[in-house]
Design an enzyme around this catalytic site. Structure first.
Site, PDB file in Angstrom:
ATOM      1  N   THR A  84       0.859  -1.175   0.000  1.00 42.48           N
ATOM      2  CA  THR A  84       0.000   0.000   0.000  1.00 42.48           C
ATOM      3  C   THR A  84       0.895   1.225   0.000  1.00 42.48           C
ATOM      4  O   THR A  84       1.998   1.192   0.521  1.00 42.48           O
ATOM      5  CB  THR A  84      -1.008  -0.018   1.172  1.00 42.48           C
ATOM      6  N   CYS A 128      -2.957   7.114   8.274  1.00 41.96           N
ATOM      7  CA  CYS A 128      -3.501   5.752   8.214  1.00 41.96           C
ATOM      8  C   CYS A 128      -2.454   4.746   8.676  1.00 41.96           C
ATOM      9  O   CYS A 128      -1.257   5.029   8.649  1.00 41.96           O
ATOM     10  CB  CYS A 128      -3.901   5.391   6.784  1.00 41.96           C
ATOM     11  N   HIS A 156      -5.589  -1.476   5.086  1.00 43.13           N
ATOM     12  CA  HIS A 156      -5.165  -0.070   5.152  1.00 43.13           C
ATOM     13  C   HIS A 156      -6.229   0.710   5.926  1.00 43.13           C
ATOM     14  O   HIS A 156      -7.233   1.147   5.375  1.00 43.13           O
ATOM     15  CB  HIS A 156      -5.010   0.460   3.719  1.00 43.13           C
TER      16      HIS A 156
END
Lengths: 292, 161
Positions: free
Chosen positions: B22, B28, B45
């Site tokens: 990712t 995040c 995620h």
């Protein structure tokens, strides 16, 4: 002419002059978006003169992303369904898409990242505007978000090859941010160049001031502080959820003065983040298809 | 082959030639789960701590929230033969950067970490490694064949966790 590290300001200003101008329809739609209210008829009058924009509106509103049961056949309904904000987004993408969609070499970004970041900032700005203590048109906030970082498209070429040095130099300090390093290297920064571009594009003052002050909203003239703070926060929302122009990600200072203008707590912020994500997922593909 | 997940998405695999990554983790956090028993890996995620603020979204995009994202990932890994409650999983985290000069409203990275820890407590799982906080945006990749989790910073530095 001031020379900073071998770049002269005349050269930078010349780069501003080389940016394409806005189409008449984009320019007029932005003017309408900066007003407190607009009638559907006014919007329709602007759009119908632009054949390409009209056909794109039908294409987008009837795309799978909107999932309408019966196709929209009249322009008025199409505009009504998309809302001023998306019509402005389409007009910008069709008129100056080349400014937004290129690869920003100075920020080591991929093609399209500037547009994605501006689009997420726009959506977030609209959500944050709903929490503004002074009444502010959410479409104005949205359009300001779309425009806030246009200066990056100009300054990028003068920052080419500097990203890694900038990152190394700000790694161990909290007080230096990316904007200061841009200033050190080029003698200007992306906010100031965006402001120069806003003059070339004859943008309404709400947008020009939001662009100029989006990293230091406290310095905006009083009447534009609310919009400057809204775009300031929206920019962070976009960066926090990973939509950024790459090397400068997260590396700007937050101005806590926003509390005077915007009424929200941590849950309000989380709500803005989730709404931004949802709308971005819906609209991104349909707006981006205009590029092809 | 690389599978890239976006914000709020998750993926799992036991194909040693398929790596999961990712990009652009701001505040995040990417939770990486490695199951030595089935040689499967998975990643989610996570953008926010709790789905209470937007329950509808947790149905469309459960990976967006810690409380719905972790169970969704574990369910997905169960399809590969892993224990549905994550027994035996090795958990690694990356992300959760903070905003410069931010006030408590903006401490989402910290709140994400706390929420993830609380969910893992319910499963009785410990975090075996993490690279969380700081001001730098990160990307992360799981090399499925070796089980290595590698974090890359904006300045291209890499760190195995």
């Amino acid at each position: 002419v001031v020379q900073v590290l071998g770049i002269d300001s005349a050269e930078i200003l010349k780069a501003v002059e080389e940016v394409p101008v806005l189409s008449d329809s984009a320019s007029q739609l932005l003017m309408l978006a900066s007003r407190e209210d607009q009638s559907l008829l006014e919007l329709e009058k602007v759009v119908e003169k632009d054949v390409n924009l009209t056909s794109q509106i039908f294409k987008v509103v009837n795309s799978a992303a909107f999932g309408l049961m019966t196709p929209v056949k009249t322009l008025g309904r199409g505009i009504n369904y998309l809302g001023v904000r998306n019509v402005v987004g389409l007009a910008l993408q069709m008129s100056v898409g080349s400014v937004y969609n290129g690869r920003l070499m100075g920020y080591e970004s991929e093609p399209g990242e500037l547009w994605n970041h501006c689009l997420q900032t726009a959506i977030a700005a609209r959500e944050i505007a709903k929490c503004s203590k002074t009444k502010l048109n959410t479409d104005t906030a949205y359009a300001a978000g779309l425009l806030h970082d246009i200066g990056k498209a100009v300054i990028s070429q003068f920052l080419f090859g500097t990203a890694q040095d900038i990152l190394a130099s700000i790694e161990h300090t909290e007080s230096v941010d990316y904007l200061m390093k841009e200033e050190e290297i080029t003698g200007t920064n992306h906010s100031k160049l965006g402001f120069e571009l806003s003059k070339r594009w004859n943008l309404p003052q709400d947008f020009a001031q939001a662009i100029l002050h989006h990293h230091h909203p406290d310095q905006a003239p009083d009447e534009f502080k609310a919009i400057a703070y809204i775009v300031h926060l929206a920019d962070f929302v976009a960066m926090m959820v990973g939509s950024m122009t790459s090397s400068d990600a997260m590396l700007y200072q937050l101005d806590e003065g926003y509390r005077e203008y915007i009424d929200f707590d941590e849950l309000g912020l989380e709500r803005v983040m989730s709404e931004t994500c949802l709308e971005f997922r819906q609209i991104h593909d349909s707006l981006s298809s205009v590029r092809d | 082959m690389k599978t890239t997940i976006g914000v709020g998405e998750y993926a799992s695999t036991k194909n040693p030639e398929e790596n999961i990554q990712t990009l652009g983790l701001g505040s995040c956090i990417a939770l990486c789960a490695l199951d030595p028993k089935t040689r499967s890996v998975g990643m989610v995620h996570v953008a926010l701590p709790d789905s209470m603020i937007n329950p509808k979204m947790s149905i469309d995009l459960p990976g967006y929230f810690a409380n719905t994202g972790i169970p969704a990932l574990f369910d997905e890994m169960a399809k590969l033969g892993c224990d549905r409650r994550g027994a035996g999983f090795i958990i690694k985290l990356a992300g959760g950067a903070h905003v410069l000069g931010s006030d408590t409203n903006f401490h989402i990275g910290k709140r994400n970490l706390k929420a993830i820890q609380e969910v893992l407590d319910i499963y009785g799982l410990k975090i075996s490694a993490m690279d969380v906080g700081g001001k730098c945006s990160r990307s992360v990749i799981i090399d499925t064949a070796s089980g290595k989790v590698v974090v890359t910073y904006a300045d291209r530095r890499k760190k195995q966790i």
